[in-house]
Design an enzyme around this catalytic site. Structure first.
Site, PDB file in Angstrom:
ATOM      1  N   GLY A  13       0.802  -1.226   0.000  1.00 55.22           N
ATOM      2  CA  GLY A  13       0.000   0.000   0.000  1.00 55.22           C
ATOM      3  C   GLY A  13       0.834   1.276   0.000  1.00 55.22           C
ATOM      4  O   GLY A  13       1.869   1.378  -0.673  1.00 55.22           O
ATOM      5  N   ILE A  14       0.372   2.253   0.770  1.00 63.80           N
ATOM      6  CA  ILE A  14       1.028   3.558   0.813  1.00 63.80           C
ATOM      7  C   ILE A  14       2.463   3.434   1.319  1.00 63.80           C
ATOM      8  O   ILE A  14       3.375   4.066   0.796  1.00 63.80           O
ATOM      9  CB  ILE A  14       0.206   4.521   1.712  1.00 63.80           C
ATOM     10  CG1 ILE A  14      -1.171   4.781   1.084  1.00 63.80           C
ATOM     11  CG2 ILE A  14       0.955   5.828   1.945  1.00 63.80           C
ATOM     12  CD1 ILE A  14      -2.160   5.509   2.003  1.00 63.80           C
ATOM     13  N   ARG A  34       4.546  -6.742   9.264  1.00 61.96           N
ATOM     14  CA  ARG A  34       4.027  -7.501  10.397  1.00 61.96           C
ATOM     15  C   ARG A  34       3.774  -8.943   9.986  1.00 61.96           C
ATOM     16  O   ARG A  34       4.101  -9.866  10.694  1.00 61.96           O
ATOM     17  CB  ARG A  34       2.744  -6.849  10.901  1.00 61.96           C
ATOM     18  CG  ARG A  34       2.164  -7.474  12.152  1.00 61.96           C
ATOM     19  CD  ARG A  34       0.891  -6.771  12.532  1.00 61.96           C
ATOM     20  NE  ARG A  34      -0.001  -6.612  11.388  1.00 61.96           N
ATOM     21  CZ  ARG A  34      -1.293  -6.383  11.478  1.00 61.96           C
ATOM     22  NH1 ARG A  34      -1.857  -6.239  12.655  1.00 61.96           N
ATOM     23  NH2 ARG A  34      -2.037  -6.247  10.396  1.00 61.96           N
ATOM     24  N   ASP A  48       5.597  -5.646  15.091  1.00 60.62           N
ATOM     25  CA  ASP A  48       4.229  -5.255  15.392  1.00 60.62           C
ATOM     26  C   ASP A  48       4.324  -3.978  16.226  1.00 60.62           C
ATOM     27  O   ASP A  48       4.886  -3.995  17.328  1.00 60.62           O
ATOM     28  CB  ASP A  48       3.533  -6.385  16.172  1.00 60.62           C
ATOM     29  CG  ASP A  48       2.054  -6.084  16.400  1.00 60.62           C
ATOM     30  OD1 ASP A  48       1.698  -4.902  16.569  1.00 60.62           O
ATOM     31  OD2 ASP A  48       1.264  -7.044  16.425  1.00 60.62           O
ATOM     32  N   GLY A  77      -1.104   1.299   9.948  1.00 59.08           N
ATOM     33  CA  GLY A  77      -2.397   1.638  10.534  1.00 59.08           C
ATOM     34  C   GLY A  77      -3.447   0.624  10.135  1.00 59.08           C
ATOM     35  O   GLY A  77      -3.235  -0.186   9.235  1.00 59.08           O
ATOM     36  N   TYR A 140     -11.190   5.146  14.555  1.00 63.85           N
ATOM     37  CA  TYR A 140     -10.151   5.497  13.574  1.00 63.85           C
ATOM     38  C   TYR A 140      -9.998   7.023  13.465  1.00 63.85           C
ATOM     39  O   TYR A 140      -8.885   7.552  13.457  1.00 63.85           O
ATOM     40  CB  TYR A 140     -10.548   4.878  12.245  1.00 63.85           C
ATOM     41  CG  TYR A 140      -9.598   5.063  11.097  1.00 63.85           C
ATOM     42  CD1 TYR A 140      -8.378   4.397  11.053  1.00 63.85           C
ATOM     43  CD2 TYR A 140      -9.929   5.887  10.014  1.00 63.85           C
ATOM     44  CE1 TYR A 140      -7.519   4.546   9.963  1.00 63.85           C
ATOM     45  CE2 TYR A 140      -9.087   6.030   8.924  1.00 63.85           C
ATOM     46  CZ  TYR A 140      -7.878   5.360   8.903  1.00 63.85           C
ATOM     47  OH  TYR A 140      -7.032   5.501   7.829  1.00 63.85           O
ATOM     48  N   LYS A 144      -6.721   9.190  14.251  1.00 66.96           N
ATOM     49  CA  LYS A 144      -6.064   9.964  13.196  1.00 66.96           C
ATOM     50  C   LYS A 144      -6.022  11.453  13.524  1.00 66.96           C
ATOM     51  O   LYS A 144      -5.079  12.148  13.154  1.00 66.96           O
ATOM     52  CB  LYS A 144      -6.761   9.712  11.849  1.00 66.96           C
ATOM     53  CG  LYS A 144      -6.561   8.291  11.315  1.00 66.96           C
ATOM     54  CD  LYS A 144      -5.098   7.923  11.150  1.00 66.96           C
ATOM     55  CE  LYS A 144      -4.886   6.663  10.319  1.00 66.96           C
ATOM     56  NZ  LYS A 144      -3.452   6.280  10.258  1.00 66.96           N
TER      57      LYS A 144
HETATM   58  P1  NDP Z   1      -2.869  -1.273   4.012  1.00 66.27           P
HETATM   59  O1  NDP Z   1      -3.931  -1.980   4.761  1.00 66.27           O
HETATM   60  O2  NDP Z   1      -2.571  -1.641   2.606  1.00 66.27           O
HETATM   61  O3  NDP Z   1      -1.479  -1.333   4.835  1.00 66.27           O
HETATM   62  C1  NDP Z   1      -1.456  -1.149   6.207  1.00 66.27           C
HETATM   63  C2  NDP Z   1      -0.058  -1.435   6.695  1.00 66.27           C
HETATM   64  O4  NDP Z   1      -0.013  -1.250   8.119  1.00 66.27           O
HETATM   65  C3  NDP Z   1       0.368  -2.873   6.426  1.00 66.27           C
HETATM   66  O5  NDP Z   1       1.731  -2.886   6.129  1.00 66.27           O
HETATM   67  C4  NDP Z   1       0.100  -3.536   7.765  1.00 66.27           C
HETATM   68  O6  NDP Z   1       0.876  -4.679   7.993  1.00 66.27           O
HETATM   69  C5  NDP Z   1       0.518  -2.418   8.702  1.00 66.27           C
HETATM   70  N1  NDP Z   1       0.024  -2.639  10.038  1.00 66.27           N
HETATM   71  C6  NDP Z   1      -1.247  -2.661  10.486  1.00 66.27           C
HETATM   72  N2  NDP Z   1      -1.280  -2.915  11.809  1.00 66.27           N
HETATM   73  C7  NDP Z   1       0.012  -3.052  12.206  1.00 66.27           C
HETATM   74  C8  NDP Z   1       0.650  -3.336  13.432  1.00 66.27           C
HETATM   75  N3  NDP Z   1      -0.030  -3.538  14.564  1.00 66.27           N
HETATM   76  N4  NDP Z   1       1.995  -3.410  13.479  1.00 66.27           N
HETATM   77  C9  NDP Z   1       2.710  -3.226  12.344  1.00 66.27           C
HETATM   78  N5  NDP Z   1       2.182  -2.966  11.141  1.00 66.27           N
HETATM   79  C10 NDP Z   1       0.846  -2.890  11.086  1.00 66.27           C
HETATM   80  O7  NDP Z   1      -3.287   0.238   4.134  1.00 66.27           O
HETATM   81  P2  NDP Z   1      -2.827   1.588   3.419  1.00 66.27           P
HETATM   82  O8  NDP Z   1      -1.539   1.435   2.718  1.00 66.27           O
HETATM   83  O9  NDP Z   1      -4.000   2.092   2.709  1.00 66.27           O
HETATM   84  O10 NDP Z   1      -2.636   2.495   4.733  1.00 66.27           O
HETATM   85  C11 NDP Z   1      -1.404   3.042   5.158  1.00 66.27           C
HETATM   86  C12 NDP Z   1      -1.712   4.182   6.105  1.00 66.27           C
HETATM   87  O11 NDP Z   1      -2.468   5.177   5.410  1.00 66.27           O
HETATM   88  C13 NDP Z   1      -2.543   3.776   7.313  1.00 66.27           C
HETATM   89  O12 NDP Z   1      -2.089   4.462   8.447  1.00 66.27           O
HETATM   90  C14 NDP Z   1      -3.937   4.238   6.927  1.00 66.27           C
HETATM   91  O13 NDP Z   1      -4.720   4.491   8.069  1.00 66.27           O
HETATM   92  C15 NDP Z   1      -3.624   5.488   6.141  1.00 66.27           C
HETATM   93  N6  NDP Z   1      -4.672   5.920   5.246  1.00 66.27           N
HETATM   94  C16 NDP Z   1      -5.150   5.097   4.255  1.00 66.27           C
HETATM   95  C17 NDP Z   1      -6.153   5.539   3.425  1.00 66.27           C
HETATM   96  C18 NDP Z   1      -6.717   4.714   2.325  1.00 66.27           C
HETATM   97  O14 NDP Z   1      -7.724   5.119   1.746  1.00 66.27           O
HETATM   98  N7  NDP Z   1      -6.138   3.590   1.958  1.00 66.27           N
HETATM   99  C19 NDP Z   1      -6.735   6.875   3.589  1.00 66.27           C
HETATM  100  C20 NDP Z   1      -6.162   7.652   4.653  1.00 66.27           C
HETATM  101  C21 NDP Z   1      -5.175   7.174   5.443  1.00 66.27           C
HETATM  102  P3  NDP Z   1       0.339  -6.131   7.535  1.00 66.27           P
HETATM  103  O15 NDP Z   1       0.624  -6.240   6.079  1.00 66.27           O
HETATM  104  O16 NDP Z   1       1.127  -7.091   8.339  1.00 66.27           O
HETATM  105  O17 NDP Z   1      -1.124  -6.166   7.867  1.00 66.27           O
END
Ligand code: NDP
Length: 234
Positions: A13-14, A34, A48, A77, A140, A144
């Site tokens: 993702g991002i 994670r 984590d 997140g 959430y 945020k």
């Molecule tokens: P994804 O769900 O694709 O990725 C989330 C990432 O966070 C994954 O790498 C995941 O790991 C990791 N993660 C979640 N929980 C934990 C934890 N407890 N410890 C370590 N790593 C963790 O989401 P996005 O790429 O979309 O989101 C990235 C950020 O952008 C987040 O903070 C999200 O809230 C924010 N965001 C996203 C938006 C969207 O529309 N997509 C909009 C606004 C903000 P794992 O692969 O192991 O699950």
């Protein structure tokens, strides 16, 4: 200039887009993951962010491999959506623990080295939802928007050490997090976005890359929306 950068949740993702752009800009980039396997070409560290010991161990590993973290992107997140009347306390606190306290854990560990070096860049990935609110996402949105007050406090605490702290607030981005939105909900969201589409992860990453760059040396405590105009006015 190659700096040591760390992106949490950089396996997809991002976060992955940010890792790619920082690396393309010349930084040595470590990312935390994670679950699953980390993407090739980066220093992947399993962590984590709800566990302080794992956060500490991840930083120690990164410091050994590529030096003190000079750029931290707190991106990891998650969501656990539910209307308030139905939301369990666990759903509230686990979303706070990951998104907000997780950012606290990594920032606290990072500033140790940054303060010694008298330089650093911290970028927190928040969300437009933190400012707009979102029915079904009280946990959430609270996390945020909490990140904004957190970052601005750090900006005040750490400015004299030449450490900048900024927040990027994406709108809806085409990642796994939004993949489960039904067609109707997706169309409803898009109808409210002046640019009329979701963002691609690279479009968030390019703003993060700018905030991490030397060109952003006088930007701190800023909240930068990257939301296609969805949250205008915030
Ligand atoms: P994804 O769900 O694709 O990725 C989330 C990432 O966070 C994954 O790498 C995941 O790991 C990791 N993660 C979640 N929980 C934990 C934890 N407890 N410890 C370590 N790593 C963790 O989401 P996005 O790429 O979309 O989101 C990235 C950020 O952008 C987040 O903070 C999200 O809230 C924010 N965001 C996203 C938006 C969207 O529309 N997509 C909009 C606004 C903000 P794992 O692969 O192991 O699950």
């Amino acid at each position: 200039m190659s700096r040591s950068a760390l992106v949490t949740g950089g396996n997809r993702g991002i976060g992955l887009a940010v890792a790619q752009q920082l690396q393309a800009a010349g930084d040595s980039v470590a990312l935390t993951y994670r679950s699953g396997e980390p993407p090739a070409g980066f220093l992947g560290v399993q962590c984590d962010i709800t566990d302080s010991d794992q956060v500490d161990a991840a930083f120690t590993h990164v410091e050994q491999e590529q030096g003190t973290v000079e750029v931290l992107v707190a991106n990891a997140g998650m969501t656990q959506d539910q209307l308030l009347a139905l939301m369990s306390e666990d759903a509230f606190s686990s979303v706070l623990d990951t998104n907000l306290t997780g950012a606290f854990r990594v920032a606290k560990r990072a500033v140790r080295g940054m303060m010694r070096q008298r330089s650093g860049r911290i970028i927190l990935v928040s969300s437009v939802v933190g400012m707009l609110g979102s029915a079904g996402q009280a946990n959430y949105a609270a996390a945020k928007s909490g990140m904004v007050g957190f970052a601005r406090s750090l900006a005040r605490e750490l400015g004299s050490r030449n450490i900048t702290v900024n927040v990027v607030a994406p709108g809806f981005v085409d990642t796994a997090m939004t993949a489960d939105l039904g067609e109707d909900r997706r169309n409803e969201i898009i109808a409210n976005v002046p640019l009329g589409r979701l963002a691609q992860p690279a479009e968030i990453a390019s703003v993060v890359r700018f905030l991490a760059s030397p060109e952003a040396g006088y930007v701190t405590g800023a909240l930068i929306p990257v939301d296609g105009g969805l949250g205008m006015g915030h």
